[in-house]
Design a protein around this motif. Structure first.
Motif, PDB file in Angstrom:
ATOM      1  N   LYS A 212      24.541  30.799  37.568  1.00 28.50           N
ATOM      2  CA  LYS A 212      25.214  31.124  38.815  1.00 28.50           C
ATOM      3  C   LYS A 212      26.698  31.324  38.546  1.00 28.50           C
ATOM      4  N   THR A 213      27.312  32.233  39.296  1.00 28.07           N
ATOM      5  CA  THR A 213      28.751  32.480  39.219  1.00 28.07           C
ATOM      6  C   THR A 213      29.348  32.350  40.615  1.00 28.07           C
ATOM      7  N   TRP A 214      30.430  31.577  40.713  1.00 27.22           N
ATOM      8  CA  TRP A 214      31.153  31.455  41.978  1.00 27.22           C
ATOM      9  C   TRP A 214      32.436  32.268  41.912  1.00 27.22           C
ATOM     10  N   TYR A 215      32.753  32.932  43.012  1.00 22.69           N
ATOM     11  CA  TYR A 215      33.990  33.699  43.124  1.00 22.69           C
ATOM     12  C   TYR A 215      34.861  33.064  44.210  1.00 22.69           C
ATOM     13  N   PHE A 216      36.103  32.796  43.863  1.00 20.91           N
ATOM     14  CA  PHE A 216      37.057  32.204  44.801  1.00 20.91           C
ATOM     15  C   PHE A 216      38.104  33.246  45.166  1.00 20.91           C
ATOM     16  N   SER A 217      38.304  33.440  46.449  1.00 18.27           N
ATOM     17  CA  SER A 217      39.293  34.413  46.919  1.00 18.27           C
ATOM     18  C   SER A 217      40.573  33.696  47.313  1.00 18.27           C
ATOM     19  N   LEU A 218      41.670  34.114  46.721  1.00 23.55           N
ATOM     20  CA  LEU A 218      42.993  33.560  47.001  1.00 23.55           C
ATOM     21  C   LEU A 218      43.798  34.643  47.710  1.00 23.55           C
ATOM     22  N   ARG A 219      44.383  34.286  48.836  1.00 22.97           N
ATOM     23  CA  ARG A 219      45.058  35.297  49.653  1.00 22.97           C
ATOM     24  C   ARG A 219      46.511  34.907  49.893  1.00 22.97           C
ATOM     25  N   HIS A 220      47.375  35.893  49.788  1.00 24.25           N
ATOM     26  CA  HIS A 220      48.770  35.655  50.150  1.00 24.25           C
ATOM     27  C   HIS A 220      48.910  35.744  51.655  1.00 24.25           C
ATOM     28  N   ASN A 221      49.422  34.680  52.242  1.00 21.32           N
ATOM     29  CA  ASN A 221      49.579  34.628  53.690  1.00 21.32           C
ATOM     30  C   ASN A 221      51.065  34.585  54.019  1.00 21.32           C
ATOM     31  N   PRO A 222      51.627  35.693  54.484  1.00 17.44           N
ATOM     32  CA  PRO A 222      53.069  35.725  54.769  1.00 17.44           C
ATOM     33  C   PRO A 222      53.484  34.741  55.850  1.00 17.44           C
ATOM     34  N   ARG A 223      52.563  34.420  56.760  1.00 20.27           N
ATOM     35  CA  ARG A 223      52.920  33.476  57.816  1.00 20.27           C
ATOM     36  C   ARG A 223      53.092  32.062  57.262  1.00 20.27           C
ATOM     37  N   ALA A 224      52.387  31.757  56.158  1.00 17.65           N
ATOM     38  CA  ALA A 224      52.524  30.445  55.530  1.00 17.65           C
ATOM     39  C   ALA A 224      53.478  30.497  54.341  1.00 17.65           C
ATOM     40  N   GLU A 225      53.967  31.695  54.033  1.00 20.88           N
ATOM     41  CA  GLU A 225      54.911  31.900  52.930  1.00 20.88           C
ATOM     42  C   GLU A 225      54.352  31.387  51.609  1.00 20.88           C
ATOM     43  N   GLY A 226      53.112  31.747  51.324  1.00 17.13           N
ATOM     44  CA  GLY A 226      52.519  31.328  50.061  1.00 17.13           C
ATOM     45  C   GLY A 226      51.080  31.802  49.944  1.00 17.13           C
ATOM     46  N   TRP A 227      50.389  31.237  48.948  1.00 12.92           N
ATOM     47  CA  TRP A 227      49.012  31.615  48.629  1.00 12.92           C
ATOM     48  C   TRP A 227      48.065  30.492  49.018  1.00 12.92           C
ATOM     49  N   GLU A 228      46.897  30.874  49.546  1.00 11.68           N
ATOM     50  CA  GLU A 228      45.897  29.872  49.897  1.00 11.68           C
ATOM     51  C   GLU A 228      44.506  30.351  49.481  1.00 11.68           C
ATOM     52  N   TRP A 229      43.648  29.381  49.222  1.00  9.22           N
ATOM     53  CA  TRP A 229      42.247  29.639  48.857  1.00  9.22           C
ATOM     54  C   TRP A 229      41.424  29.509  50.133  1.00  9.22           C
ATOM     55  N   ASP A 230      40.955  30.640  50.659  1.00 12.02           N
ATOM     56  CA  ASP A 230      40.320  30.598  51.969  1.00 12.02           C
ATOM     57  C   ASP A 230      38.940  31.238  52.036  1.00 12.02           C
ATOM     58  N   MET A 231      38.367  31.585  50.853  1.00  7.80           N
ATOM     59  CA  MET A 231      37.040  32.205  50.883  1.00  7.80           C
ATOM     60  C   MET A 231      36.370  32.044  49.526  1.00  7.80           C
ATOM     61  N   ALA A 232      35.038  32.004  49.529  1.00 10.02           N
ATOM     62  CA  ALA A 232      34.269  31.920  48.286  1.00 10.02           C
ATOM     63  C   ALA A 232      32.890  32.532  48.514  1.00 10.02           C
ATOM     64  N   TYR A 233      32.277  32.972  47.421  1.00  9.93           N
ATOM     65  CA  TYR A 233      30.882  33.401  47.469  1.00  9.93           C
ATOM     66  C   TYR A 233      30.295  33.247  46.074  1.00  9.93           C
ATOM     67  N   TRP A 234      28.982  33.280  45.979  1.00  9.86           N
ATOM     68  CA  TRP A 234      28.336  33.083  44.682  1.00  9.86           C
ATOM     69  C   TRP A 234      27.280  34.153  44.438  1.00  9.86           C
ATOM     70  N   GLU A 235      26.943  34.309  43.164  1.00  4.50           N
ATOM     71  CA  GLU A 235      25.882  35.227  42.748  1.00  4.50           C
ATOM     72  C   GLU A 235      25.042  34.564  41.671  1.00  4.50           C
ATOM     73  N   HIS A 236      23.742  34.776  41.722  1.00 12.89           N
ATOM     74  CA  HIS A 236      22.885  34.357  40.632  1.00 12.89           C
ATOM     75  C   HIS A 236      22.886  35.423  39.545  1.00 12.89           C
ATOM     76  N   GLU A 237      22.842  34.981  38.310  1.00  7.29           N
ATOM     77  CA  GLU A 237      22.774  35.947  37.210  1.00  7.29           C
ATOM     78  C   GLU A 237      21.416  36.653  37.246  1.00  7.29           C
ATOM     79  N   PRO A 238      21.373  37.952  36.918  1.00  5.63           N
ATOM     80  CA  PRO A 238      20.096  38.683  36.952  1.00  5.63           C
ATOM     81  C   PRO A 238      19.106  38.119  35.941  1.00  5.63           C
ATOM     82  N   MET A 239      17.848  38.207  36.303  1.00  5.04           N
ATOM     83  CA  MET A 239      16.794  37.740  35.399  1.00  5.04           C
ATOM     84  C   MET A 239      16.748  38.597  34.144  1.00  5.04           C
ATOM     85  N   PRO A 240      16.518  37.982  32.957  1.00  5.82           N
ATOM     86  CA  PRO A 240      16.451  38.776  31.715  1.00  5.82           C
ATOM     87  C   PRO A 240      15.244  39.695  31.703  1.00  5.82           C
TER      88      PRO A 240
END
Length: 240
Positions: A212-240
């Motif tokens: 399995k692979t997890w992907y973390f999305s980091l977004r620059h939020n100008p209202r918070a004047e910085g970067w935050e981690w606010d989303m994620a999703y995962w994928e299973h590796e394809p069967m051989p």
């Protein structure tokens, strides 16, 4: 107002057997906070009349939504114009006026998340994306649930894009990832995609013995004047 439009598109409600001509129609392409305030007065009138659904229009589409979601859109608009206190009042009103939102509905979770985000101390926001990446990498390496909780945005969701994101309470997001970390071995964190001004997606490998692979999305939020981690999703590796 791009995000406001995607929120409307993601949560419109089709009502079988109801003609649009029988419902109030409202435009939600706001150009200034005064227009939002005027629409709020309109919402109050509709609420007193017991209206449950309305037709909303933008430059791109027309949709039928619930009156509660109409109020959520007004709160979002106030946020985008920097009127946070007005937005907070509307989110609180939503949670009080519509108790059904407490049953873990998406609108309920979205409302609570935005309220927590506005009222939070923003300690999860990092001044640079490099600092956020390093801290996330360390939390995964040490399998440290508390470190993850310190970094996760109070407005968090699972999904590949913000248009299709499924909002969750941040504690539940951390708990799910903590359970996943029990099967995380020799984590590898690398940049999967990068938008210099707005978003970085991390690819994290080593979950479930490489299945399995997890992907973390980091977004620059100008209202918070910085970067935050606010989303994620995962994928299973394809069967051989």
């Amino acid at each position: 107002m791009k995000r406001l439009g995607t929120v409307i598109l993601a949560f419109w409600i089709l009502l079988a057997g109801c003609g649009q001509q029988t419902m109030p129609q409202r435009n939600v392409d706001f150009e200034n906070p005064s227009q939002v305030a005027k629409s709020l007065r309109d919402y109050n009138r509709l609420e007193r009349k017991g209206v449950e659904t309305i037709v909303v229009k933008t430059h791109h589409f027309t949709r039928i939504i619930s009156l509660s979601f109409y109020l959520y859109l007004l709160a979002q608009a106030f946020e985008q114009f920097g009127r946070d206190q007005d937005a907070e009042k509307l989110y609180i009103h939503l949670l009080i006026q519509y108790p059904v939102l407490h049953d873990n509905s998406q609108l309920g979770v979205m409302t609570e998340n935005r309220l927590y985000w506005l009222l939070g101390d923003k300690r999860w926001v990092m001044p640079s994306v490099d600092e956020l990446i390093l801290k996330l990498e360390y939390a995964l390496l040490k399998q440290d649930e508390q470190a993850l909780q310190a970094l996760i945005s109070r407005d968090f969701g699972f999904g590949r894009s913000y248009e299709e994101r499924f909002a969750v309470k941040y504690q539940e997001g951390v708990h799910l990832l903590a359970e996943e970390m029990k099967n995380l071995h020799q984590p590898v964190v690398e940049i999967y995609s990068k938008d210099e001004d707005n978003q970085v997606v991390l690819k994290t490998s080593g979950w479930e013995n490489g299945k399995k692979t997890w992907y973390f999305s980091l977004r620059h939020n100008p209202r918070a004047e910085g970067w935050e981690w606010d989303m994620a999703y995962w994928e299973h590796e394809p069967m051989p």
